[in-house]
Structure formats: C-alpha cells, structure tokens
Design an enzyme around this catalytic site. Sequence first.
Site, PDB file in Angstrom:
ATOM      1  N   ASP A   1      54.071  12.812 -22.201  1.00  0.00           N
ATOM      2  CA  ASP A   1      52.657  12.468 -22.210  1.00  0.00           C
ATOM      3  C   ASP A   1      52.278  11.614 -23.414  1.00  0.00           C
ATOM      4  O   ASP A   1      52.905  11.694 -24.469  1.00  0.00           O
ATOM      5  CB  ASP A   1      51.852  13.771 -22.263  1.00  0.00           C
ATOM      6  CG  ASP A   1      50.561  13.683 -21.481  1.00  0.00           C
ATOM      7  OD1 ASP A   1      50.205  12.580 -21.051  1.00  0.00           O
ATOM      8  OD2 ASP A   1      49.911  14.731 -21.302  1.00  0.00           O
TER       9      ASP A   1
ATOM     10  N   HIS B   1      45.686   7.665 -20.132  1.00  0.00           N
ATOM     11  CA  HIS B   1      46.677   8.750 -20.050  1.00  0.00           C
ATOM     12  C   HIS B   1      47.915   8.123 -19.421  1.00  0.00           C
ATOM     13  O   HIS B   1      47.789   7.404 -18.441  1.00  0.00           O
ATOM     14  CB  HIS B   1      46.238   9.869 -19.109  1.00  0.00           C
ATOM     15  CG  HIS B   1      44.879  10.434 -19.360  1.00  0.00           C
ATOM     16  ND1 HIS B   1      44.682  11.757 -19.620  1.00  0.00           N
ATOM     17  CD2 HIS B   1      43.645   9.867 -19.361  1.00  0.00           C
ATOM     18  CE1 HIS B   1      43.393  11.999 -19.768  1.00  0.00           C
ATOM     19  NE2 HIS B   1      42.731  10.864 -19.620  1.00  0.00           N
TER      20      HIS B   1
ATOM     21  N   GLN C   1      55.711  17.074 -19.615  1.00  0.00           N
ATOM     22  CA  GLN C   1      55.297  15.697 -19.392  1.00  0.00           C
ATOM     23  C   GLN C   1      55.667  14.851 -20.597  1.00  0.00           C
ATOM     24  O   GLN C   1      55.552  15.305 -21.731  1.00  0.00           O
ATOM     25  CB  GLN C   1      53.783  15.637 -19.200  1.00  0.00           C
ATOM     26  CG  GLN C   1      53.310  16.392 -17.978  1.00  0.00           C
ATOM     27  CD  GLN C   1      51.803  16.326 -17.842  1.00  0.00           C
ATOM     28  OE1 GLN C   1      51.073  16.627 -18.767  1.00  0.00           O
ATOM     29  NE2 GLN C   1      51.342  15.925 -16.670  1.00  0.00           N
TER      30      GLN C   1
ATOM     31  N   HIS D   1      48.375   9.727 -24.997  1.00  0.00           N
ATOM     32  CA  HIS D   1      46.990   9.318 -24.767  1.00  0.00           C
ATOM     33  C   HIS D   1      46.653   8.199 -25.716  1.00  0.00           C
ATOM     34  O   HIS D   1      46.868   8.313 -26.923  1.00  0.00           O
ATOM     35  CB  HIS D   1      46.054  10.513 -24.913  1.00  0.00           C
ATOM     36  CG  HIS D   1      46.307  11.535 -23.856  1.00  0.00           C
ATOM     37  ND1 HIS D   1      47.145  12.599 -24.048  1.00  0.00           N
ATOM     38  CD2 HIS D   1      45.897  11.589 -22.565  1.00  0.00           C
ATOM     39  CE1 HIS D   1      47.221  13.294 -22.925  1.00  0.00           C
ATOM     40  NE2 HIS D   1      46.491  12.704 -22.010  1.00  0.00           N
TER      41      HIS D   1
ATOM     42  N   ARG E   1      51.332  25.001 -14.428  1.00  0.00           N
ATOM     43  CA  ARG E   1      50.342  24.938 -13.350  1.00  0.00           C
ATOM     44  C   ARG E   1      50.764  25.896 -12.268  1.00  0.00           C
ATOM     45  O   ARG E   1      51.930  25.915 -11.868  1.00  0.00           O
ATOM     46  CB  ARG E   1      50.245  23.516 -12.800  1.00  0.00           C
ATOM     47  CG  ARG E   1      49.802  22.524 -13.857  1.00  0.00           C
ATOM     48  CD  ARG E   1      49.694  21.118 -13.314  1.00  0.00           C
ATOM     49  NE  ARG E   1      49.400  20.212 -14.428  1.00  0.00           N
ATOM     50  CZ  ARG E   1      49.342  18.892 -14.315  1.00  0.00           C
ATOM     51  NH1 ARG E   1      49.557  18.328 -13.134  1.00  0.00           N
ATOM     52  NH2 ARG E   1      49.076  18.139 -15.358  1.00  0.00           N
TER      53      ARG E   1
ATOM     54  N   CYS F   1      45.836  16.604 -22.498  1.00  0.00           N
ATOM     55  CA  CYS F   1      44.837  15.666 -22.995  1.00  0.00           C
ATOM     56  C   CYS F   1      43.781  16.258 -23.925  1.00  0.00           C
ATOM     57  O   CYS F   1      43.494  15.645 -24.966  1.00  0.00           O
ATOM     58  CB  CYS F   1      44.184  14.862 -21.878  1.00  0.00           C
ATOM     59  SG  CYS F   1      44.389  15.474 -20.227  1.00  0.00           S
TER      60      CYS F   1
ATOM     61  N   LYS G   1      44.075   5.718 -11.168  1.00  0.00           N
ATOM     62  CA  LYS G   1      45.380   5.660 -11.821  1.00  0.00           C
ATOM     63  C   LYS G   1      46.369   4.814 -11.052  1.00  0.00           C
ATOM     64  O   LYS G   1      46.189   4.524  -9.867  1.00  0.00           O
ATOM     65  CB  LYS G   1      45.937   7.074 -11.989  1.00  0.00           C
ATOM     66  CG  LYS G   1      46.046   7.854 -10.697  1.00  0.00           C
ATOM     67  CD  LYS G   1      46.518   9.274 -10.984  1.00  0.00           C
ATOM     68  CE  LYS G   1      46.763  10.021  -9.681  1.00  0.00           C
ATOM     69  NZ  LYS G   1      47.777  11.045  -9.786  1.00  0.00           N
TER      70      LYS G   1
END
Length: 599
Positions: free
Chosen positions: A344, A475, A342, A346, A324, A295, A429
Amino acid sequence: MSESYEQSYLYRLRHSAAHLMAQAVTELYPGAKLAIGPPIENGFYYDIDFPEPLKEEDLPKIEAKMKELSKLDQRIERTEVSRVEAKALILDDSIPSMGGAVAEYKLQLLDAIPAGETISFYNQQRTDREGKLHRFLDLCRGPHVDTTKEIKNYKLMSLAGAYWRGDVKNKQLTRIYGTAFETPEELEAHLHMLEEAAKRDHRKLGKELGLFMFSARVGTGLPLWLPKGATLRMVMTDFLQKEQVKRGYEPVVTPQIASIRLYEKSGHIITFKDKLFPFMEDEEKETYILKPMNCPFHIEIYQSQMRSYRELPVRYAEFGTVHRYEQSGEVTGILRARGFTQDDAHLFVRPDQLLEEFIGVVELTKVVLQKLGLTDFKVRVGTKDPNSDKYVGHDDNWALATKAIEDACKQMGMEYFISPGDAAFYGPKLDLIIKDALGRDWQMGTVQVDYNLPERFELEYTGEDSKPHRPIMIHRAPFGSLERMIGLLTEQYAGAFPFWLSPVQISVLAIADRHNDAAMALADKLRDVIYDTRNLRVTVDDRRETLGKKIREAQLQKTPYMLILGDRGLEEGTIGVRSREDGDLGEMTVEEFLDSLGA
RNA sequence: GCCGGCGUAGCUCAGUGGUAGAGCGGCUGUUUUGUAAACAGCGGGUCGCGGGUUCGAGUCCUGUCGCCGGCUCCA
C-alpha cells in the site's frame, strides 16, 4: 467476450446447446421454470428454477436426454412476434416449456425488452412414437444453429446456485454449466486443458513447493507462510521497496488495530461494516477494530503536522497487513484470504500534481508487471454506479477524479475499459485484471483517486497564497496484495519462478558423503554473492541418496540450478551445472557459472 | 452467506453394510552413488467431528466443522 466469438458458429452452437439442455430439462422435470441460458466464454449455462432441488447425479440423466433429442434432427426455427403475441406464447399452457405455471421469469424478460426491439422465439419440436407433438419454445434473441443434430460434442460440467438477475435479494435459481464444441477432439482438448490447469492451481503448488499452508485451527482464509513462501515475499517487497525509494516514497509502519473512531471518521464503518472481524472492547469501553485498510493511519500521519505546498506530494508506503471478514464461500486459497498484506501507499498531492503523480504511479505499476513477467492483463476503470447509494462524496469530485484517470490512460496510450459500479466507495479507480489458471479474473494492482477522505478528515496544506488548500489522495498498490500476486505468479509460472524470484535459486548436490564439506563450502561461497539486491539463495542436499534422486527432487521443487559436486569437480576445480529447463549444461568453474547468471 | 460437491496415514488415493489398505514420505539397516525414484525391514489411522439407524457403519440418515466449484461480494 470478443465480438468475433459472439458472431461465431461456436457461439451459436453453445447457445443452441443451452436450449437443447433446457428442452431435456422441461421434458424430464415438469414444472421447472426456465430463466436465462446464454453462451459464455467456455461454454454455456441455463438458470432454471426447479420444483425439487437438482443434484449433481442428475446431470448424466439430462445429458442422456439431450443425446436422444439431439439425434432427432429437430429444426431450430425462429419466429418474430409482437409483444402481445409473445405474451400469449409465454402463457400458452399447451407448450411444455411455456404456460402460466412456469412463465414467471420469461414474462419478466419480456418486460425488460425495450419497446421497438424485435421479439423473437426459437422453436424445436419432435413427434414421439405415438404421434404426439412435443414442442420446445423459448423466448430468445438468437441466433442458433439450424438443427439439434449439430449439437453433438458437449458435456454438462457443474451445478451452481445463481441469483435471478444477479441480485441476492432475488430467488436463487439452479444454474447448470455445460460446454460444447464443434468436434470431439476440441471437446477432449478443452477437458484436457482443464486438467492441466488444475495442476497449476496455486493451492496445490503452494503445498507441494512449501510456500504456504492453512490450518483449520488457525482459521479460514488465514495463511501461514512457510520459509520458502516467506522468502518469496521478501524478494518481492525488496524489489518494490527499491523502486519506491527511487520514486520518492517514504516508509511508514502502523498498528494492526485501531479505535473504531478512526474508522467512523473515515466512513469505512458504514461501507465496510459487514467485512469487519468482530469488534474488541477494552475495560474503558473503548471499541477497537482489526484494520481492514491502511489509509486512515496514513492520513493521521499526514495530519500530524502542518503541510506546505512545497513538500507535496507526500508519499507514504507500507506493506500493510489487513483483515477482512470475507464471506466463507468467497475465500479462495491466497487469492482471496481474510488476512493479507497490501503493498500500500498513499500519495497526498496538490490538484496541479494529480495527473503527473497518477501517471507516475501507473508507470511504476507497469514496471512492476514487467519485472514479474505478467503481460496478459486488462485495465479496468471502475466508476460510480449511478443507481447505488454505497458511495460517499460530491458528484463533481467524482467527475474530476474519473476524468483524471481517463486522461492519464489516454496520455499513456493505455487501452482500458470502463466498468460502472467498480469504483471504491470513496472514489474511482484503475485496476489491473489478470486471469488465474482456471480462467477466473482477479483484480490485482489498483490506483485510486480520492477527494473524499481528504474532505472527511479535513486535510490541508498551506498554499503559495498562505491560505489552506485541500490535497487529493491517491491510493495505490501495484501488486494489489502479496498474497494474491504470489498466488497468481505461482499459477503463471506453474511454480517455476524466474531465477530472481525463486525462493531457492541453487541447490548444491553432493554425490557422496565425502563431498559434503566441499558442498557446504561452495554453498557458503555462493551465499556471499549479491544478486539483484539479495544474497544468492542456496541449499545443500547432503542426504545419503543417489544423485538421480536428488536431481529428481530438485526438479520437482522447480529449483533453477543444480550444482553437482563429486570427485571430478574436486580434482578439476569445476562443478556440474544442471538447469531446471535445459538439463545438463556440463562442467564449469564456479566463476563461469556466476558469469552465466550475470552475478 | 446461498446452491451443489468432497473430507480415509504427513502427501496422493483405493476400499459400495461384515477383521481399515497401497504408493510415496518418515524411521532403522545395507548401499557411497555423475544428471528425474537403490534395496530390505519397521512404525504410522477415534476413516473431519457429534448424534442416529443396524446384530454390525469408513460405507446409510442427520447435525456440525473444513475444503472445492459457482452466485453475490472483493486486493
């Protein structure tokens, strides 16, 4: 757990099995402190603080004792008492399961029972050969079955450490897991089901099908994607990419590392610090971290220029690989890796666009799940835990964001459950929860509303009024991560992926050497055919092996179609078609075969 | 990270203190094959790694690494 299960005989039976086990334990291990022992989805457990550590080899001994106690036909009797009486019972040294020496956890449980609620105990007792009375008394809400004799079909499954009241700061107790059923057949069926589930384990299939691997030299939780697994990833990303382009997403690409200052600004450094790989420092003493989230990069891109209200929503998408540092005991194949990608994106939206954009994202997520054939999922709305301090941002923004999520769910007629404490640190979320082969829940796709990062980064757009306004971020990741989704799909399909996903869709099997050239030519022809955004994925088996063997191996590799090419086909211009599911489909022309695929 | 379990050939596994094994895979040769395993031969191992006990350790003890189940945490 369903309400009907909680009211079932089976539920009571399992609860009583937990008590029977506790009775066996208190007789075998004096000084063992009982904590809590409820029925669970597939059985029961009891958390016990043992004076000496319990080993797995002790379980048969406990099982044997349970059998002995079960046969005695002990009546299981309920008594309701006052709080004062309850405390006296818990501290009664004459009862083996009670008494000052082992009362620690039961006293705390008693304190946790709200005033006004009924306090009950369950008793089961026996008299031994010398005429001595052995009682087993437990503070328990119940209900239970009538007699221990009903507890016949059970098995102790495993041992585990479990923190008292689920809190790492507390002592770790020993949890014994067991299962119980009404009939021996059901118990047997359950154990058989577990064996079958183990065959679908993505780690086993991933190896057998050549999807991915791990190497101790590379490191824990860091998967290496093999050609077939990498192909699967590309098929999935192609599919999602295409759906995203239709919906106005734009691609971005960002680096693997960034200055720690980026994450100080985002707040990740505080909330995420124990998840980060060790820091890197360069010669100028600038500290870099391996990115745990995408992000902040997308935010930098948003912020790189002035934004008008006219260009919102801005939707930046990236298949972003993050790292991670998961605790060693948490890593589970590709379902929980330390490096993962991910899907991902945004979205930077105006307040008036939030609901519509949120719904759009949830709709995309539903399209994705449908395409992947995942129908069995739960929708969880993760909200702030009012007792935790791990969250950032103002309460009124949290309330707004939570309301937006719930409104969207209601408007879409989607069933969901609220789970306090499951929010991201920056906002509430919506998560999709799916079970793996072994029945464990995994968070897959996620959609998160975020007022906080725009605040921290002071994001702005110029409104119709020429004044600066703050956008809201969404997100989202419909798969969640490629790793987790592929792991789950592997288990769902037991490795037999639907045709569009299969890394190898067609295997051409040449019957004898003299058919190899024609097999290659056929494969080349098929590879020119576009199916569902990509060229057909075809291999040729031209080894000097019998057809039976080639078929067997293609079946074991879960290849959707096998095309058999021999003299007959060369003469008549046909191929023998065999499907993974239905076996021999007979001879047909290549065109007929392609028609049957819809290609 | 914590509690418990497991590490033997590329894979699946046998080997309970006394000379490291099987099947599959691999390699070589023969077989040229029509819908789920052709036949024969040959290779292949510091028994995860380090230390210890023992005349002798794959086997017992200990440390460590990896994996598995669970707890906590998470996409």
